[in-house]
Design a protein around this motif. Structure first.
Motif, PDB file in Angstrom:
ATOM      1  N   THR A   1       0.765  21.320  -4.557  1.00  0.00           N
ATOM      2  CA  THR A   1      -0.207  21.671  -3.506  1.00  0.00           C
ATOM      3  C   THR A   1      -1.540  20.964  -3.785  1.00  0.00           C
ATOM      4  OG1 THR A   1      -0.697  23.708  -4.728  1.00  0.00           O
ATOM      5  CG2 THR A   1       0.803  23.898  -2.865  1.00  0.00           C
ATOM      6  N   ILE A   2      -2.356  21.592  -4.622  1.00  0.00           N
ATOM      7  CA  ILE A   2      -3.709  21.062  -4.848  1.00  0.00           C
ATOM      8  C   ILE A   2      -3.671  19.666  -5.478  1.00  0.00           C
ATOM      9  CG2 ILE A   2      -5.837  21.450  -6.169  1.00  0.00           C
ATOM     10  CD1 ILE A   2      -5.206  24.471  -5.938  1.00  0.00           C
TER      11      ILE A   2
ATOM     12  N   CYS B   1      -1.997  30.942  -6.632  1.00  0.00           N
ATOM     13  CA  CYS B   1      -0.796  30.924  -7.472  1.00  0.00           C
ATOM     14  C   CYS B   1      -0.135  32.298  -7.606  1.00  0.00           C
ATOM     15  CB  CYS B   1      -1.133  30.371  -8.848  1.00  0.00           C
ATOM     16  SG  CYS B   1      -1.558  28.638  -8.736  1.00  0.00           S
TER      17      CYS B   1
ATOM     18  N   ILE C   1      -1.223  17.344  -5.537  1.00  0.00           N
ATOM     19  CA  ILE C   1      -0.677  16.301  -4.652  1.00  0.00           C
ATOM     20  C   ILE C   1      -1.720  15.914  -3.595  1.00  0.00           C
ATOM     21  CG2 ILE C   1       0.517  17.563  -2.792  1.00  0.00           C
ATOM     22  CD1 ILE C   1       2.964  15.933  -3.347  1.00  0.00           C
ATOM     23  N   ALA C   2      -2.423  16.922  -3.045  1.00  0.00           N
ATOM     24  CA  ALA C   2      -3.442  16.637  -2.030  1.00  0.00           C
ATOM     25  C   ALA C   2      -4.592  15.844  -2.649  1.00  0.00           C
ATOM     26  CB  ALA C   2      -3.958  17.938  -1.431  1.00  0.00           C
TER      27      ALA C   2
ATOM     28  N   GLU D   1       6.298   3.880   7.260  1.00  0.00           N
ATOM     29  CA  GLU D   1       4.905   3.872   6.788  1.00  0.00           C
ATOM     30  C   GLU D   1       4.025   4.765   7.660  1.00  0.00           C
ATOM     31  OE1 GLU D   1       5.351  -0.601   4.914  1.00  0.00           O
ATOM     32  OE2 GLU D   1       4.069  -0.308   6.669  1.00  0.00           O
TER      33      GLU D   1
ATOM     34  N   TRP E   1       0.826  -1.215   0.000  1.00  0.00           N
ATOM     35  CA  TRP E   1       0.000   0.000   0.000  1.00  0.00           C
ATOM     36  C   TRP E   1       0.861   1.266   0.000  1.00  0.00           C
ATOM     37  CZ3 TRP E   1       0.368   3.808   3.583  1.00  0.00           C
ATOM     38  CH2 TRP E   1       0.926   3.483   4.823  1.00  0.00           C
ATOM     39  N   ALA E   2       1.983   1.202   0.766  1.00  0.00           N
ATOM     40  CA  ALA E   2       2.850   2.388   0.851  1.00  0.00           C
ATOM     41  C   ALA E   2       3.517   2.655  -0.496  1.00  0.00           C
ATOM     42  CB  ALA E   2       3.894   2.192   1.941  1.00  0.00           C
TER      43      ALA E   2
ATOM     44  N   LYS F   1       3.526  25.103  -8.674  1.00  0.00           N
ATOM     45  CA  LYS F   1       2.911  25.351  -7.378  1.00  0.00           C
ATOM     46  C   LYS F   1       1.647  24.514  -7.207  1.00  0.00           C
ATOM     47  CE  LYS F   1       2.225  29.293  -4.359  1.00  0.00           C
ATOM     48  NZ  LYS F   1       2.108  30.741  -4.278  1.00  0.00           N
ATOM     49  N   LYS F   2       0.862  24.468  -8.279  1.00  0.00           N
ATOM     50  CA  LYS F   2      -0.372  23.678  -8.219  1.00  0.00           C
ATOM     51  C   LYS F   2      -0.060  22.188  -8.086  1.00  0.00           C
ATOM     52  CE  LYS F   2      -4.539  25.610 -10.093  1.00  0.00           C
ATOM     53  NZ  LYS F   2      -5.382  25.737 -11.267  1.00  0.00           N
TER      54      LYS F   2
ATOM     55  N   LEU G   1       4.759   8.152   6.586  1.00  0.00           N
ATOM     56  CA  LEU G   1       4.101   8.425   5.300  1.00  0.00           C
ATOM     57  C   LEU G   1       2.649   8.840   5.509  1.00  0.00           C
ATOM     58  CD1 LEU G   1       4.164   8.281   2.156  1.00  0.00           C
ATOM     59  CD2 LEU G   1       3.519   5.899   2.356  1.00  0.00           C
TER      60      LEU G   1
ATOM     61  N   ILE H   1      -0.223  17.004   4.354  1.00  0.00           N
ATOM     62  CA  ILE H   1      -0.320  17.696   3.051  1.00  0.00           C
ATOM     63  C   ILE H   1      -1.775  18.044   2.741  1.00  0.00           C
ATOM     64  CG2 ILE H   1      -0.045  17.402   0.537  1.00  0.00           C
ATOM     65  CD1 ILE H   1       2.466  15.702   1.131  1.00  0.00           C
ATOM     66  N   VAL H   2      -2.649  17.038   2.878  1.00  0.00           N
ATOM     67  CA  VAL H   2      -4.065  17.256   2.541  1.00  0.00           C
ATOM     68  C   VAL H   2      -4.668  18.341   3.439  1.00  0.00           C
ATOM     69  CG1 VAL H   2      -6.349  16.169   2.438  1.00  0.00           C
ATOM     70  CG2 VAL H   2      -4.335  14.907   1.675  1.00  0.00           C
TER      71      VAL H   2
ATOM     72  N   VAL I   1      -3.122  21.904   2.702  1.00  0.00           N
ATOM     73  CA  VAL I   1      -3.585  22.490   1.425  1.00  0.00           C
ATOM     74  C   VAL I   1      -5.014  23.019   1.585  1.00  0.00           C
ATOM     75  CG1 VAL I   1      -4.256  21.943  -0.964  1.00  0.00           C
ATOM     76  CG2 VAL I   1      -2.046  21.195  -0.095  1.00  0.00           C
TER      77      VAL I   1
ATOM     78  N   LEU J   1       0.836   4.033  -2.802  1.00  0.00           N
ATOM     79  CA  LEU J   1       0.477   5.433  -2.517  1.00  0.00           C
ATOM     80  C   LEU J   1       1.542   6.385  -3.078  1.00  0.00           C
ATOM     81  CD1 LEU J   1      -1.132   7.704  -1.128  1.00  0.00           C
ATOM     82  CD2 LEU J   1       0.052   7.164   0.994  1.00  0.00           C
ATOM     83  N   ILE J   2       2.823   6.050  -2.847  1.00  0.00           N
ATOM     84  CA  ILE J   2       3.885   6.951  -3.307  1.00  0.00           C
ATOM     85  C   ILE J   2       4.015   6.913  -4.837  1.00  0.00           C
ATOM     86  CG2 ILE J   2       6.354   7.494  -3.203  1.00  0.00           C
ATOM     87  CD1 ILE J   2       6.374   6.307  -0.371  1.00  0.00           C
TER      88      ILE J   2
ATOM     89  N   ILE K   1      -3.664  12.200  -3.382  1.00  0.00           N
ATOM     90  CA  ILE K   1      -3.627  11.401  -2.137  1.00  0.00           C
ATOM     91  C   ILE K   1      -5.048  10.978  -1.768  1.00  0.00           C
ATOM     92  CG2 ILE K   1      -3.197  11.492   0.358  1.00  0.00           C
ATOM     93  CD1 ILE K   1      -0.770  13.325  -0.297  1.00  0.00           C
ATOM     94  N   VAL K   2      -5.977  11.946  -1.790  1.00  0.00           N
ATOM     95  CA  VAL K   2      -7.370  11.655  -1.426  1.00  0.00           C
ATOM     96  C   VAL K   2      -7.955  10.622  -2.390  1.00  0.00           C
ATOM     97  CG1 VAL K   2      -9.692  12.660  -1.262  1.00  0.00           C
ATOM     98  CG2 VAL K   2      -7.741  13.892  -0.310  1.00  0.00           C
TER      99      VAL K   2
END
Lengths: 767, 64
Positions: A564-565, B36, A567-568, B5, A377-378, A560-561, B8, B15-16, B19, A381-382, A571-572
């Protein structure tokens, strides 16, 4: 801190001066109306720090548009310590019209004679000392672009700011001098600030003044009754304008000595305009220029040399082995430039960036993660979540930079302003003026500044219609969607060319905008189309510094995007696609049992008429996730594809020849999605159309909300975006799948137009 | 679960959350909500409703 305001006509170089003085990087464009809001910077070379305020360009202090109100309000209400009036030396007479109005305010002022280098290059001369004497205001020759005379300007402005100045008028010799004098005395008696300025504006009948000094109006009307002019009658606004211009041409203009005495000398710009703005050739030239830009950016067959000369591929030349790998490092570089055809500059830049830089870098990181011994899973995810998502967005940077380099060249050279002029006649038929074109063309970059730029439109209904269609002009963030899906179509189905598909989708966006405006201006937003007057700037070679600033801006925005946005979001999305409702981890092959699948499958049927709904079967929901993620930021669509594409590869039975899911351009992710879902070309094109025309990203939505003003107009705008995207994509899908549907759609469109015509006729008869 | 982990999970969550928090704070402060700060944007208007309302009042008074 003392405050200096920069005021002047549009496109006279205020922002260039602002950037030079403050070291800022505010956007500069070679067309009037780039700046629509005031901005502030600090100048540190004076005896004390100075706050410099860049105001939107104005032709007079009688405002008609929101950004003109901002400039006037600032000078009158914020009381700057000095107004630096930037005067375009190549257009002295017209620029001094505003000067004569600022002079009437009780504020210290200095005149910056800008573009003096261009004037002197043309062989003309201005006697600045004589002009200073006649105006009784300090005059400094400068070149904001070459940063000449700026220290002298700021020194004189600083000195002027320490001396109180009373307003003066050039109307002292006009027939209105007694009338203005009487009103001024009356206002002074009421302790009104800047009585001379307000007196002149009240005599003019300026609406802001009339509503602000209602109690004084009866007295002014009495004064006015005693006055009548033989030429202008009681049109006081025209009388005052005439008085100003007479004074300027009589007293100030003689300081300008022209090389040629001829009143009109045809410049190189005028000669070029005879062809470029030609009433017949203007639009075809524009379409050709636009196509050339797309060809230079996206074509894998530059100038069609590969087809014309039947050039051999690298495989034919024995430079690529049976496994499809380059025989050495040099061939890898060569493959970035050529393979059976020479690539366009945009593609070369893209190949080098992705194959030699980003691909290597992220490949190295992903390899390291895989060998780190972390659990499945790790690693997922990465590698599949974060890295694939971020790199898929970053991979489009070369294309975006190349495309915007060409757009910046067009803007900086002065061609964009010409396009507005060329399109005015056509726009007028749809109920918009050519002025609306500038914010629309800005929409190709980003919808947020484009929506703000609609402040230059005086008519509220025209402005609302323009705000609504701006997102249809595909912004930079939508480019990855276009190119990845177009690339996926070419790679998987072997049909079409990526550059032609991309160009076609941009044209579809423009066509949708035109039809939408036509319908809106014929029904809910009906109104007179305001006249369009725009000064065409002279052509000049694009400034390297400006071009680099524009590109830096785009790079900064994307990077920048991405970190930030995007990458977040990735992840979600990864978490929601790898966990079930009972919070159990799911492998890539099991994503159909995930939370994301469960939620998205609920919405899937809604998209069936659009070609990416229930007909795509159990994995079709991945397209729904992309479309919804795009509401946060459009780059998210392709980042989602990359994350989900990696999972789809693992789905049992998937075998796509030559597929490299770790390639950074997102195209292989699209290929995987095509393979798994069975979506066809019409569905994919409809998907692009949906993302191009639906509700834009949240930043653009927030800006539209602020600019539209009323809540109901905002809600209607959201509904309009949803409906338009639904109709356009279902049209594309149905016509693409069953061509006979074109007849039905044409009949529906004809019905709508007939309804509008009949309805409008009935309304006219009733009136 | 290994330490890396756990780390991580913490970093991803941070991060989430950060942001989302920055976007909300920016919006409340009236800054550009996309964050931006592009020079072409010049947008500090996205949430500055008060100033916009004032500007709208002025606009309504303008001749159309």
């Amino acid at each position: 801190m003392i405050k200096f305001a920069l005021a002047g006509n549009p496109n006279c170089g205020k922002t260039t001066l602002f950037n030079s003085l403050t070291g800022s990087t505010a956007h500069v464009g070679n067309w009037p109306g780039v700046t629509v809001d005031k901005r502030e910077g600090i100048y540190k070379k004076c005896e004390e720090p100075v706050s410099v305020i860049d105001l939107p360009g104005i032709y007079s202090l009688s405002p008609y548009t929101p950004e003109e109100v901002i400039a006037r309000k600032y000078i009158l209400d914020e009381k700057p310590d000095c107004v630096i009036n930037i005067v375009d030396a190549t257009n002295l007479e017209r620029n001094l019209y505003l000067t004569t109005q600022i002079m009437e305010i009780d504020v210290p002022m200095v005149i910056a004679l800008n573009m003096i280098d261009a004037l002197e290059k043309a062989g003309d001369k201005i006697d600045a000392k004589e002009l200073e004497k006649r105006l009784n205001i300090p005059v400094v020759k400068i070149s904001a672009l070459k940063e000449q005379g700026l220290d002298e300007l700021m020194k004189r402005a600083y000195e002027a700011s320490k001396i109180e100045r009373k307003g003066e008028t050039v109307l002292g010799e006009s027939a209105l001098k007694h009338l203005i004098g009487d009103v001024r005395i009356a206002l002074s008696g009421q302790n009104v600030e800047n009585p001379l300025f307000h007196a002149v504006k009240l005599v003019e009948g300026d609406e802001l003044e009339v509503s602000a000094h209602k109690e004084t109006l009866p007295m002014i009307d009495e004064f006015k009754k005693t006055f009548k002019d033989d030429v202008f009658g009681t049109d006081f606004e025209a009388l005052i304008a005439d008085g100003r211009y007479k004074y300027i041409s009589g007293k100030f203009s003689p300081v300008l000595k022209r090389k040629s005495e001829a009143k009109f000398v045809e410049s190189r710009s005028d000669k070029a305009d005879k062809v470029i703005t030609h009433r017949v050739w203007g639009i075809p030239i524009f379409l050709l220029v636009l196509f050339a830009i797309f060809h230079l950016t996206f074509s894998e067959n530059f100038l069609y040399l590969g087809s014309i000369f039947n050039l051999p591929t690298l495989e034919d030349a024995g430079l690529i082995n049976a496994e499809g790998e380059a025989i050495n490092y040099g061939v890898r570089w060569l493959a970035c430039i050529y393979d059976g055809a020479v690539y366009s500059p945009g593609v070369i830049f893209n190949n080098i960036w992705n194959d030699m830089i980003v691909g290597e870098l992220f490949g190295f990181i992903q390899g390291g993660v895989e060998n780190s011994g972390m659990s499945e899973w790790a690693t997922g995810l990465i590698n599949n979540g974060i890295i694939d998502g971020v790199s898929s967005v970053l991979s489009f940077l070369p294309w975006i930079l190349t495309l915007f380099l060409f757009f910046s060249i067009l803007e900086d050279s002065g061609y964009m302003a010409r396009i507005a002029f060329i399109l005015d006649k056509m726009f007028r038929k749809f109920g918009l003026s050519g002025r609306a074109f500038m914010p629309m063309i800005m929409g190709f970059g980003c919808s947020v500044p484009a929506i703000i730029n609609t402040r230059t439109l005086a008519d509220e209904k025209e402005r609302t219609a323009t705000i609504r269609v701006i997102p249809f002009f595909s912004c930079g963030a939508k480019l990855p969607i276009l190119t990845a899906i177009a690339g996926g179509i070419v790679a998987y189905f072997g049909v079409g060319n990526a550059d032609i598909i991309t160009y076609g989708m941009y044209l579809l966006g423009i066509l949708t905008a035109v039809l939408s405006v036509l319908i809106m201006r014929g029904t809910t937003l009906k109104g007179e189309t305001p006249p369009f007057i725009m000064e065409l700037p002279a052509y000049h070679a694009p400034q390297f510094k400006n071009l680099m600033l524009h590109l830096w801006d785009k790079t900064k925005h994307f990077v920048k995007k991405a970190f930030t946005i995007i990458i977040a979001s990735t992840i979600v999305i990864w978490v929601l696609t790898h966990f079930s409702f009972n919070w159990k981890y799911l492998a890539d092959e099991q994503i159909n049992q995930s939370i994301m699948a469960g939620i998205s499958q609920l919405f899937q049927p809604i998209f069936t008429p659009l070609g990416f709904g229930s007909q795509l079967g159990e994995y079709g929901w991945v397209f729904v996730v992309g479309a919804i993620a795009g509401l946060i930021a459009k780059e998210n669509v392709i980042a989602t594809f990359a994350t989900l594409g990696a999972c789809l590869v693992a789905v049992a039975g998937l075998d796509i020849t030559g597929l490299d899911i770790n390639s950074e351009d997102g195209i292989d992710a699209v290929r995987a999605m095509i393979q798994v879902t069975g979506i066809g070309v019409p569905g994919l094109i409809a998907y692009i159309a949906f993302n191009m025309t639906t509700i834009p990203c949240f930043a653009a939505v927030a800006t539209a909300k602020a600019e539209l003003g009323s809540k109901s107009r905002y809600k209607l705008t959201l509904l309009f975006w949803l409906l338009t995207s639904y109709i356009v994509s279902s049209l594309v899908y149905t016509v693409g799948s069953w061509p006979w549907c074109a007849v039905l759609w044409a009949a529906a469109l004809a019905g709508v137009i007939a309804f509008i015509v009949v309805r409008n006729k009935n309304v006219k008869i009733k009136e | 679960m290994k330490l890396i982990e756990i780390l991580l999970i913490i970093v991803a969550a941070a991060i989430v959350v950060s942001v989302a928090a920055v976007a909300v704070i920016n919006r409340k402060k009236g800054r550009n909500s996309c964050g931006c700060d592009c020079s072409s944007c010049g947008c500090n208007c996205c949430a500055s409703k008060t100033r916009e309302a004032k500007s709208d009042d002025e606009t309504k008074k303008l001749p159309q």
